[in-house]
Design a protein around this motif. Sequence first.
Motif, short mmCIF file in Angstrom:
data_model
loop_
_atom_site.label_atom_id
_atom_site.label_comp_id
_atom_site.label_asym_id
_atom_site.label_seq_id
_atom_site.Cartn_x
_atom_site.Cartn_y
_atom_site.Cartn_z
N ASN A 159 0.94 7.19 -6.63
CA ASN A 159 -0.12 8.18 -6.86
C ASN A 159 0.41 9.60 -6.61
O ASN A 159 0.13 10.52 -7.38
CB ASN A 159 -1.31 7.90 -5.95
N GLN A 173 0.70 4.15 -2.85
CA GLN A 173 0.38 5.53 -2.51
C GLN A 173 1.48 6.48 -3.00
O GLN A 173 1.19 7.59 -3.49
CB GLN A 173 0.21 5.67 -0.99
N LYS A 230 0.82 -1.21 0.00
CA LYS A 230 0.00 0.00 0.00
C LYS A 230 0.86 1.26 0.00
O LYS A 230 0.55 2.24 -0.69
CB LYS A 230 -0.94 0.00 1.21
#
Length: 504
Positions: A205, A202, A198
């Motif tokens: 992004n 992230q 994760k």
Amino acid sequence: MMPDRDSEQILLVDDNPTNLQVLFKTLEGSGYRLLAARDGEAALYTAKRARPSLILLDVMMPGMDGFEVCERLKEDPDTADIAVIFLSALTDSQSKVHGLAVGGVDYIAKPFQTDEVLARVRTHIKIQRLERALARRNSELEDENQQILNAVDEGIIGMDITGRVTSMNSQAATLTGWPASDCIGELFSLLQLFPGDKALNQSLNLLCEGGVGLRKEHVSISTRSGRIAPVAVSGSPRSEGGAVLVLRDISEWLQDQHALEQAREEMDTQRQHLAHIERLSTGGEMAAGIAHEVNQPLTAVTNYARVAQRLLTDLPADKRLKMDDVLTKIVIQAERAAAVIQRMRSYVKKPSGGRQVLELNAVLEDVLALAEVDSRVNAIPVQLKAAANLSTIFADEVQLQQVALNLIRNAMESTANAGHSNAVEVSTYLEGDMVCFRVKDFGAGMAPEIEAQLFSPFVSSKEGGMGIGLSVSKSIMQGHGGDIRFQANPDGGAIFSCEFPVHL
């Protein structure tokens, strides 16, 4: 002036022959190759075949008008790039706007001026040339960039601000298992390269949306086939938005690191063993000194015993005989101890004298004399079964003694530790063109894990053993053109066989 064969072609389209003739005269001698068509169908056919640079297209034609012809030209990929200049008596703004809307580049009202037509034709031909040159150069640059990207070892993936893949080099396709054709235009997240990570997803992004760079020295990617591969990841934002992601395969680097760590561990182990060997060497030097010092008092004991024997003449006969017997035994034991020490000093100090012709049986008899002390300590006798008429060998006597003594001492210790009193059997024999000797013990034998690497350095079945004796012995035997082999004793224990080439 004749037009250049390789110059641009211009297609003239008009249903009126007079208009066509005027256009021909206007452009004649300008260096362009001129083609003609009298209606829309002919214009489409000629344009498809000849691929002219420019079309002067009449609007008002029977059947298919100029606007429809232009629309159909633009719909066909083969003719979409052809520039279209409309010629029409329709001079209202709506017609002009419609002509430009369907794909025309210019609009000339009839009746036209010759100079105006020629000027606009030249202008748009020039624009066509520049656009083609620019497109060609862009294509060349794209090819060059792609070749550069494909030449690097890292996988490079371009993404737009939404996270969609815009470019991908061949190394990235190899690393991820995803061909570029399947990835271009797709969301990078759909590739599922970092499932379950994760934090990294992230960061990706933030890289695309916020321009925040990232760097990870070691992460795992899941390829299209499901294989897990170690990579280093770095990402940089692009000035126009989006980002460039770089993947570097670190599997070979990890292997090198693992090999380096193993080498370090092996060096530490070797260092410890070398320190042990140094201690043994120092101990051997001290033992040689001790042997020298002990040999002197043994000699003195022998001399004193013999002097005492000469002084017995004053004693009564019965006591003289008894004392003489005791002193004789003292002399015998002192001489025996001195002989043992002398043999050990000779064995330790004798240098490797090079190879010579040797009788194997004679060498083994000397080795058994060296092993006499160990034989008494372990309470295990050693029997030599010497074959008659044995061929000679060409070997280094000291090295041969070292191999035989190591095998015999190991055999005695193994038999004693197993609680047996069987004699260790040493036998010589001839096998083909090899002269051999065999050492058989009746000990506990070898554990399978020891047997598998028996002749490797620092492998030993003895508690506290260094594990270099058999390794050194094998090196010596192979250096003589022979070998040393192991087999289990059917009666329990081990059998080691050594072979030397027959000396011709």
